[in-house]
Design a protein around this motif. Structure first.
Motif, PDB file in Angstrom:
ATOM      1  N   UNK A 171       0.814  -1.395  -0.020  1.00 26.72           N
ATOM      2  CA  UNK A 171       0.173  -0.113  -0.023  1.00 26.72           C
ATOM      3  C   UNK A 171       0.860   1.289  -0.026  1.00 26.72           C
ATOM      4  N   UNK A 172       1.916   1.222   0.762  1.00 29.85           N
ATOM      5  CA  UNK A 172       2.761   2.390   0.858  1.00 29.85           C
ATOM      6  C   UNK A 172       3.443   2.585  -0.562  1.00 29.85           C
ATOM      7  N   UNK A 173       3.753   1.587  -1.183  1.00 31.09           N
ATOM      8  CA  UNK A 173       4.367   1.740  -2.556  1.00 31.09           C
ATOM      9  C   UNK A 173       3.418   2.124  -3.424  1.00 31.09           C
ATOM     10  N   UNK A 174       2.102   1.605  -3.485  1.00 29.77           N
ATOM     11  CA  UNK A 174       0.928   1.959  -4.419  1.00 29.77           C
ATOM     12  C   UNK A 174       0.910   3.579  -4.124  1.00 29.77           C
ATOM     13  N   UNK A 175       1.095   3.874  -2.996  1.00 30.11           N
ATOM     14  CA  UNK A 175       0.725   5.543  -2.805  1.00 30.11           C
ATOM     15  C   UNK A 175       1.948   6.240  -3.218  1.00 30.11           C
ATOM     16  N   UNK A 176       2.975   5.628  -3.596  1.00 30.81           N
ATOM     17  CA  UNK A 176       4.164   6.287  -3.978  1.00 30.81           C
ATOM     18  C   UNK A 176       4.872   6.909  -2.656  1.00 30.81           C
TER      19      UNK A 176
END
Length: 178
Positions: A171-176
């Protein structure tokens, strides 16, 4: 509406017919159910039934209200407080549906409840090694804009549970944000 009556079995059956059963779609329309209850607004009826069921601590009627909520495609802000209040109560079994609904509202006000759902395991889900409730909550947090959700996800990066860690990082990756 205070001190309402429990739904009668016929009313529960009517609402259950809105739910998608195994291998079959709903057998009733929302309009048919609304007509029975003398209502025109599915969201308003779901909210009234939810508040009433909570007042009586009636797990079955909470389930009916949430089925109606889904059938009416309700996403009203009015559901926020009752759902946040209902989530930690130990007399129902709708934790996963509540997390899903809170996720759809995408409100920073849901972050403390969703964060709770990432580490609290209701008794009936004790067997679930996949931590489905926590994963749903992490994905819901991932969809909420703002620093509150960000901090909650960052706090899960070091969780002892691998599934929780992996999903938080996703999720953190997806949020950039990683």
């Amino acid at each position: 509406m205070g001190g309402g009556q429990a739904m009668i079995p016929e009313e529960r059956d009517l609402v259950m017919d809105l739910a998608v059963g195994l291998g079959e779609g709903p057998t009733r329309t929302l309009d048919e159910v609304l007509a029975h209850f003398g209502e025109s607004d599915g969201e308003a009826l779901a909210l009234r039934l939810l508040r009433d069921a909570m007042e009586r601590q009636d797990a079955d009627d909470v389930e009916m209200a949430l089925i109606l909520h889904a059938a009416a495609d309700a996403s009203a802000e009015e559901f926020l407080e009752p759902l946040i209040e209902l989530f930690p109560a130990d007399w129902h079994r709708e934790y996963e549906d509540i997390v899903w609904m809170l996720g759809r509202l995408r409100s920073p006000r849901t972050v403390p409840t969703l964060a709770l759902a990432t580490h609290w395991v209701p008794e009936y889900l004790d067997w679930d090694e996949n931590r489905a409730l926590a994963v749903k909550a992490i994905w819901a947090l991932g969809a909420i804009p703002g620093p509150e959700a960000q901090e909650a996800l960052e706090g899960l990066r070091d969780n002892e549970n691998e599934i929780i860690r992996e999903n938080a990082v996703k999720q953190l990756t997806r949020r950039g944000e990683l």
